[in-house]
Design an enzyme around this catalytic site. Sequence first.
Site, mmCIF file in Angstrom:
data_model
loop_
_atom_site.group_PDB
_atom_site.id
_atom_site.type_symbol
_atom_site.label_atom_id
_atom_site.label_comp_id
_atom_site.label_asym_id
_atom_site.label_seq_id
_atom_site.Cartn_x
_atom_site.Cartn_y
_atom_site.Cartn_z
ATOM 1 N N HIS A 60 0.856 -1.190 0.000
ATOM 2 C CA HIS A 60 0.000 0.000 0.000
ATOM 3 C C HIS A 60 0.889 1.237 0.000
ATOM 4 C CE1 HIS A 60 0.951 -0.581 4.231
ATOM 5 N NE2 HIS A 60 0.528 0.641 4.500
ATOM 6 N N ASP A 64 5.862 4.538 4.998
ATOM 7 C CA ASP A 64 6.840 3.593 5.536
ATOM 8 C C ASP A 64 6.982 2.340 4.677
ATOM 9 O OD1 ASP A 64 4.227 2.950 6.387
ATOM 10 O OD2 ASP A 64 4.934 1.869 8.150
ATOM 11 N N HIS A 132 -6.876 -2.503 5.810
ATOM 12 C CA HIS A 132 -6.132 -1.367 6.336
ATOM 13 C C HIS A 132 -6.973 -0.111 6.123
ATOM 14 C CE1 HIS A 132 -2.670 0.460 7.997
ATOM 15 N NE2 HIS A 132 -2.193 0.999 6.884
#
Length: 292
Positions: A60, A64, A132
Amino acid sequence: MFEIIFIGVGGGAPNKRGLPGILIRREGFEILLDCGEGTQNKMIEHSISFMKLNLIGISHLHGDHVLGLPGIIQTMAMYSRQQKLLLMGPTTLQDYLKSSSKHTYFKPGFETEFIQSYEDQNLTITTFRTCHTIESYGFLIKEKDKTKVDAERLKKEGITDWRIIRKLKEGKRVEIDTKVFLPEDYLYVKKGLSIAYTGDTAPCDSVLNAIKGVDLLIHDSTFLNEREAHDYGHSNCTDAAEIASKADVKRLALYHISGRYQTTEPLLKEAKKIFERTFLPEPLSYFILQEE
């Protein structure tokens, strides 16, 4: 057999565990799953070549997991890469890379191709939806099953002629001096190894259904036991262990550990209470997945 290097195992803000990046090798085919900030630096420091990468998968577009990707592509070009690079990820990944290239005035000198799945004679790589806070995917990497000849049985029965063995492997019946040899009596299927990587996810059925029976599950374990974990689209280490148990996986690797934890021992301890075959990789640790 798979070779796995956990380049970075932390998540969120940069921390001593590094940000997500997992290198998976199988017989000359190399895959990088996620590419957080600093991934290429770690690879360079430890003599891990990113020029050999065949495919990069991005789960995604949170920073990070993806901020290291434009940099690694630019460095590949600076090192005169010629080989095509395959890319898998969310629908917005292509736009992100185009924008990055445009605003840094850089165009790779090699071909990149965005694909939804991958298959060759040995491997399949597919994605599955995770849960998510933005569009996100996990990756399922599977060796193909292989049909093998029961060499021990053939040896015991004195069958050594390679032409006979070849016919049996081709699924053909063989007749010698009135004795009939049926392929199903001498062939067996060797199940391929499999790896599932969730990226960031809260516990959900789409993940559970996709990862059933895998040999290695690398699962989001951002927190120890935080009530808010699911609201953030993440899992606790106990969630990962429960999913591993329900899905009947062989091994569980806890991954994407929050930088708030100075030590990871409590996370591993809690997870192992639920699923014994759990480990928590250190940054740059090396793991071989092979038949037990």
